[in-house]
Scaffold this motif. Structure first.
Motif, PDB file in Angstrom:
ATOM      1  N   ARG B 305       0.803  -1.216   0.000  1.00 29.22           N
ATOM      2  CA  ARG B 305       0.000   0.000   0.000  1.00 29.22           C
ATOM      3  C   ARG B 305       0.838   1.269   0.000  1.00 29.22           C
ATOM      4  O   ARG B 305       0.364   2.336   0.373  1.00 29.22           O
ATOM      5  N   THR B 306       2.096   1.140  -0.434  1.00 27.65           N
ATOM      6  CA  THR B 306       2.965   2.311  -0.481  1.00 27.65           C
ATOM      7  C   THR B 306       2.324   3.437  -1.287  1.00 27.65           C
ATOM      8  O   THR B 306       2.293   4.588  -0.869  1.00 27.65           O
ATOM      9  N   ARG B 307       1.791   3.071  -2.447  1.00 35.46           N
ATOM     10  CA  ARG B 307       1.165   4.067  -3.300  1.00 35.46           C
ATOM     11  C   ARG B 307       0.013   4.759  -2.580  1.00 35.46           C
ATOM     12  O   ARG B 307      -0.130   5.976  -2.638  1.00 35.46           O
ATOM     13  N   GLU B 308      -0.784   3.946  -1.881  1.00 35.26           N
ATOM     14  CA  GLU B 308      -1.900   4.512  -1.121  1.00 35.26           C
ATOM     15  C   GLU B 308      -1.406   5.526  -0.090  1.00 35.26           C
ATOM     16  O   GLU B 308      -1.986   6.602   0.075  1.00 35.26           O
ATOM     17  N   VAL B 309      -0.301   5.165   0.585  1.00 32.17           N
ATOM     18  CA  VAL B 309       0.262   6.086   1.575  1.00 32.17           C
ATOM     19  C   VAL B 309       0.659   7.386   0.886  1.00 32.17           C
ATOM     20  O   VAL B 309       0.367   8.484   1.375  1.00 32.17           O
ATOM     21  N   GLY B 310       1.299   7.255  -0.283  1.00 31.67           N
ATOM     22  CA  GLY B 310       1.700   8.444  -1.038  1.00 31.67           C
ATOM     23  C   GLY B 310       0.509   9.318  -1.386  1.00 31.67           C
ATOM     24  O   GLY B 310       0.558  10.546  -1.239  1.00 31.67           O
ATOM     25  N   ILE B 311      -0.563   8.684  -1.847  1.00 26.71           N
ATOM     26  CA  ILE B 311      -1.763   9.447  -2.219  1.00 26.71           C
ATOM     27  C   ILE B 311      -2.330  10.170  -0.997  1.00 26.71           C
ATOM     28  O   ILE B 311      -2.632  11.366  -1.036  1.00 26.71           O
ATOM     29  N   ARG B 312      -2.428   9.434   0.108  1.00 21.29           N
ATOM     30  CA  ARG B 312      -2.980  10.048   1.320  1.00 21.29           C
ATOM     31  C   ARG B 312      -2.116  11.207   1.796  1.00 21.29           C
ATOM     32  O   ARG B 312      -2.622  12.244   2.227  1.00 21.29           O
ATOM     33  N   ARG B 313      -0.782  11.031   1.682  1.00 24.17           N
ATOM     34  CA  ARG B 313       0.125  12.107   2.093  1.00 24.17           C
ATOM     35  C   ARG B 313      -0.066  13.319   1.178  1.00 24.17           C
ATOM     36  O   ARG B 313      -0.056  14.451   1.637  1.00 24.17           O
ATOM     37  N   ALA B 314      -0.244  13.068  -0.116  1.00 24.81           N
ATOM     38  CA  ALA B 314      -0.438  14.174  -1.059  1.00 24.81           C
ATOM     39  C   ALA B 314      -1.711  14.935  -0.737  1.00 24.81           C
ATOM     40  O   ALA B 314      -1.823  16.130  -1.003  1.00 24.81           O
ATOM     41  N   LEU B 315      -2.684  14.247  -0.150  1.00 23.46           N
ATOM     42  CA  LEU B 315      -3.954  14.895   0.167  1.00 23.46           C
ATOM     43  C   LEU B 315      -3.947  15.517   1.558  1.00 23.46           C
ATOM     44  O   LEU B 315      -4.974  16.010   2.015  1.00 23.46           O
ATOM     45  N   GLY B 316      -2.808  15.465   2.237  1.00 23.66           N
ATOM     46  CA  GLY B 316      -2.697  16.174   3.507  1.00 23.66           C
ATOM     47  C   GLY B 316      -2.603  15.312   4.743  1.00 23.66           C
ATOM     48  O   GLY B 316      -2.630  15.828   5.856  1.00 23.66           O
ATOM     49  N   ARG B 320       1.445  11.201  11.514  1.00 23.84           N
ATOM     50  CA  ARG B 320       0.637  10.661  12.612  1.00 23.84           C
ATOM     51  C   ARG B 320      -0.636  10.007  12.056  1.00 23.84           C
ATOM     52  O   ARG B 320      -1.041   8.947  12.525  1.00 23.84           O
ATOM     53  N   ASP B 321      -1.261  10.655  11.059  1.00 24.33           N
ATOM     54  CA  ASP B 321      -2.473  10.082  10.465  1.00 24.33           C
ATOM     55  C   ASP B 321      -2.195   8.687   9.917  1.00 24.33           C
ATOM     56  O   ASP B 321      -2.970   7.760  10.113  1.00 24.33           O
ATOM     57  N   ILE B 322      -1.062   8.564   9.202  1.00 30.02           N
ATOM     58  CA  ILE B 322      -0.720   7.273   8.590  1.00 30.02           C
ATOM     59  C   ILE B 322      -0.404   6.244   9.663  1.00 30.02           C
ATOM     60  O   ILE B 322      -0.878   5.106   9.626  1.00 30.02           O
ATOM     61  N   LEU B 323       0.379   6.684  10.662  1.00 26.92           N
ATOM     62  CA  LEU B 323       0.737   5.788  11.766  1.00 26.92           C
ATOM     63  C   LEU B 323      -0.528   5.237  12.420  1.00 26.92           C
ATOM     64  O   LEU B 323      -0.673   4.030  12.630  1.00 26.92           O
ATOM     65  N   ALA B 388       4.481   5.363   8.011  1.00 27.71           N
ATOM     66  CA  ALA B 388       4.449   6.798   8.291  1.00 27.71           C
ATOM     67  C   ALA B 388       5.727   7.481   7.822  1.00 27.71           C
ATOM     68  O   ALA B 388       5.719   8.642   7.406  1.00 27.71           O
ATOM     69  N   ASP B 389       6.832   6.754   7.873  1.00 33.03           N
ATOM     70  CA  ASP B 389       8.116   7.365   7.536  1.00 33.03           C
ATOM     71  C   ASP B 389       8.436   7.323   6.045  1.00 33.03           C
ATOM     72  O   ASP B 389       9.479   7.819   5.627  1.00 33.03           O
ATOM     73  N   LEU B 390       7.553   6.725   5.251  1.00 35.29           N
ATOM     74  CA  LEU B 390       7.777   6.736   3.804  1.00 35.29           C
ATOM     75  C   LEU B 390       7.828   8.183   3.329  1.00 35.29           C
ATOM     76  O   LEU B 390       7.049   9.020   3.790  1.00 35.29           O
ATOM     77  N   SER B 391       8.760   8.470   2.417  1.00 39.35           N
ATOM     78  CA  SER B 391       8.768   9.810   1.852  1.00 39.35           C
ATOM     79  C   SER B 391       7.562   9.929   0.921  1.00 39.35           C
ATOM     80  O   SER B 391       7.319   9.058   0.099  1.00 39.35           O
ATOM     81  N   PRO B 392       6.775  11.018   1.065  1.00 37.71           N
ATOM     82  CA  PRO B 392       5.571  11.158   0.226  1.00 37.71           C
ATOM     83  C   PRO B 392       5.905  11.070  -1.257  1.00 37.71           C
ATOM     84  O   PRO B 392       5.199  10.429  -2.031  1.00 37.71           O
ATOM     85  N   MET B 393       7.017  11.674  -1.641  1.00 46.28           N
ATOM     86  CA  MET B 393       7.390  11.689  -3.056  1.00 46.28           C
ATOM     87  C   MET B 393       7.697  10.280  -3.547  1.00 46.28           C
ATOM     88  O   MET B 393       7.201   9.854  -4.587  1.00 46.28           O
ATOM     89  N   GLU B 394       8.515   9.557  -2.750  1.00 47.42           N
ATOM     90  CA  GLU B 394       8.864   8.204  -3.190  1.00 47.42           C
ATOM     91  C   GLU B 394       7.640   7.296  -3.182  1.00 47.42           C
ATOM     92  O   GLU B 394       7.484   6.426  -4.032  1.00 47.42           O
ATOM     93  N   ALA B 395       6.762   7.521  -2.188  1.00 50.41           N
ATOM     94  CA  ALA B 395       5.565   6.684  -2.093  1.00 50.41           C
ATOM     95  C   ALA B 395       4.662   6.894  -3.293  1.00 50.41           C
ATOM     96  O   ALA B 395       4.103   5.953  -3.848  1.00 50.41           O
TER      97      ALA B 395
END
Ligand SMILES: Nc1ncnc2c1ncn2[C@@H]1O[C@H](COP(=O)(O)OP(=O)(O)O)[C@@H](O)[C@H]1O
Ligand SMILES: [Mg+2]
Lengths: 232, 399
Positions: B305-316, B320-323, B388-395
């Protein structure tokens, strides 16, 4: 355009990647530009020239290695994760080439997702706004469908609706037509044009298609990580 | 956002994810289900054993003081003829009779021995006692009668049989009445059969006047123990002290022991406390394995779900939210598994209770829920932190 305020400005921005073999790859070299309120601009350049990297840096998904990015008068480098998250949530809206919808959420849930990450009370009703956007983009009948059940053009409309939900200052679109056929792609650009004209929404769009880029008023040309032309 | 709304949103999102991937949800929870099931069942078994032993002890009369050789039940079992220690005789019995406040004094000759009828032979217990044993132990017959004081006086060759031994030696237990049984050279007439008590030893005993054992069976005329019946619980410690004082005149301190039943129960409880701990420890291993299973799946989930994490991070979404999102999922998964395990265990306990006094207690329930949520947090936090520690860009670039 001289009278309008600057939404975002980049000063001497560099982005370097450390490669596996220990060498350094410079993806962005000394980037300088400003985006003003109400602009509709395109970043063009061949594949691998650094367009996406630039988008990610501008959209706070990534930090520059050097240089300043000023948003609302504040330097992004000095912000922590919570602060950049707030900006990603309500200051910018992203549209990607691969749509990037969550397949396990319905269309409406996808559009509403940014609202769940807003830590403050919204000054509008997110649910109503989502309905309004779906209505406007002709996807209201699909609101309970899942993304993999609708066409690419419809998915990209969902993505645009999601990007607009939080009333952002800036829409960043990374090759929004790249996965769409010619006609559908043009319809998305029509949508951007309309949003820019009638609602004065600021849009920066990455593309490598000249035909698409020419529909914007400003083209920033980038090659090997450097801006080679900017007809502002 | 209010904390309650946040939690309800997180739970809703986790629930949605599980609904869409039922098989994985079930398999992930299964480890915890099995873990909790085994812990709870092992506790139930431990409690059951304890209940069983306690019930057995309760069938012995309430205020019983036992005078035994050696230093108590730990060193000498019922067949405590082995080793040193006192061998009590009739003089000891007479001496302890002088203790005030005594209701019953029962000399006990006790031996595991072959008992035979006309057509069967079984190993049982021979108990040479006096008639005071019957009221002290609350012995009742199903058929026939108990022998009495005069039988002791005239060394009568009579026996009251435990239910099981009567059943073993004769076609039906009641058939034993009036028949003759043989223990070595001793021939005894069965005058009564005792109700089934549930106590192994009583049910397999032939109870005869102790005087009848004097002879080739018990040439030295000694006893294994002397049971003292005290009318009131408050007098127990007084009687105990007095018995010790009297016996010390004849024996060394470590040659005999005077124990009250509650002390034995205490020892038994201690032993079962330890057994219970061991059982819990064994069960905990399976819980741990279940936890590692959850961690494995959650790690795989994060990558998936790395991509999902990236998308969620892009949306704000913040780190902590991801964790919290991933942590909620692992906690919900393990608590869900834990509850199912508890439910299954309860079901099994209800069924097994028909045969054996197993029991569920609050500890088991608290342990099941507490430990499974703790496992969810502990094993969920590492994968959640990774997400949570995934870089949003890389995710978001992740293919
Ligand atoms: N995480 C990374 N590590 C190393 N190199 C990268 C990374 N991301 C992008 N690049 C490189 O940076 C260059 C620019 O990539 P990108 O911005 O995606 O180009 P574009 O979007 O214009 O096609 C490419 O050569 C790419 O290989
Ligand atoms: Mg690109």
């Amino acid at each position: 355009m001289k009278t309008t305020s600057s939404i975002i400005s980049l000063k001497n921005v560099f982005k370097e990647y450390l490669l596996g073999d220990g060498s350094v790859f410079v993806a962005l070299k000394n980037i300088n530009f400003e985006i003003h309120q109400g602009e509709f601009s395109a970043i063009i350049g061949p594949s691998g020239s650094g367009k996406s990297t630039l988008m990610h840096v501008v959209g706070l998904l990534d930090k520059p290695s050097r240089g300043e990015i000023i948003i609302n008068g504040k330097d992004v480098a000095k912000m922590n994760d919570n602060q950049t998250s707030v900006l990603r949530n309500s200051y910018v809206g992203f549209v990607f080439q691969q749509f990037n919808l969550l397949n396990k959420l319905t269309i409406k849930e996808n559009i509403l997702l940014p609202a769940t990450y807003c830590k403050e009370k919204l000054d509008f009703d997110a649910d109503q706004r989502a309905e309004m956007l779906m209505e406007k983009f002709g996807i209201i009948s699909k609101k309970d469908s899942f993304p993999n059940k609708i066409s690419g053009g419809q998915q990209q409309r969902v993505a645009v609706a999601r990007a607009l939900l939080m009333k952002p200052q800036l829409i960043l679109a990374d090759e929004p037509t790249g996965n769409l056929d010619h006609k559908t792609g043009n319809e998305i650009i029509d949508l951007f044009e309309e949003l820019n004209k009638s609602e004065n929404i600021t849009i920066v769009m990455v593309t490598h298609e000249m035909e698409i880029a020419e529909r914007t008023r400003r083209q920033i040309r980038i090659l090997d990580g450097e801006i080679v032309n900017d007809n502002k | 956002m209010k904390i309650t709304t946040e939690i309800s949103l997180l739970l809703k999102s986790a629930w949605g994810d599980f609904r869409r991937d039922k098989v994985r949800t079930a398999l992930t929870s299964l480890g915890i289900t099995i873990g909790v099931l085994s812990v709870v069942l092992l506790i139930a078994l431990g409690l059951g054993l304890k209940n069983y032993i306690e019930q057995t002890f309760e069938s012995l009369g309430a205020n019983l003081v036992m005078v035994m050789p050696g230093s108590g039940i730990s060193s000498n079992g019922p067949a405590g003829m082995v080793g040193g220690g006192a061998e009590f005789d009739e003089k000891d019995v007479r001496d302890v009779r002088n203790i005030p406040n005594l209701k019953y004094v029962v000399p006990v000759y006790f031996r595991s021995i072959a008992i035979s009828s006309a057509d069967a032979e079984k190993i049982g217990y021979l108990m040479g006692v006096n008639e005071e044993l019957f009221p002290l132990m609350d012995v009742k017959t199903v058929t026939g009668e108990l022998w009495g004081k005069t039988d002791v006086g005239k060394k009568a060759k009579v026996a009251v049989l435990g239910y099981t031994i009567a059943d073993d030696l004769f076609e039906r237990p009641e058939d034993a009445l009036g028949k003759t049984i043989r223990v070595e050279s001793l021939r005894l007439k069965v005058v009564g059969i005792v109700e089934k008590t549930g106590d192994r030893e009583t049910d397999r005993s032939a109870m005869i006047p102790y005087t009848a054992t004097f002879g080739s069976l018990n040439p030295k005329k000694t006893f294994w123990a002397v049971y003292l019946g005290v009318p009131d619980e408050e007098m127990v410690s007084g009687v105990k002290g007095e018995a010790e004082r009297i016996l010390l005149k004849r024996y060394d301190k470590d040659e005999f022991s005077v124990t009250e039943q509650s002390e034995i129960l205490k020892t038994v409880n201690q032993i079962f406390g330890i057994i219970n701990l061991i059982l819990i420890a064994i069960g905990s291993i399976s819980l741990l394995v279940g936890g590692v299973g959850i961690m494995n799946i959650m790690y795989a989930t994060v990558t998936e779900r790395t991509r999902e994490v990236g998308i969620r991070r892009a949306l704000g979404a913040t780190k902590r939210d991801i964790l919290l999102q991933f942590l909620t999922e692992s906690v919900v998964l393990s608590v869900f598994g834990g509850l199912i395990g508890l439910l299954l265990a309860a079901l099994i306990v209800v069924i097994v209770r028909i045969w054996f006094p197993v029991a569920l207690n609050l500890l088991a329930v608290v342990l099941a829920i507490g430990v499974s949520s703790a496992i969810g947090i502990f094993f969920g936090v590492f994968p959640a932190k990774k997400a949570a520690d995934l870089s949003p860009m890389e995710a978001i670039r992740y293919e």
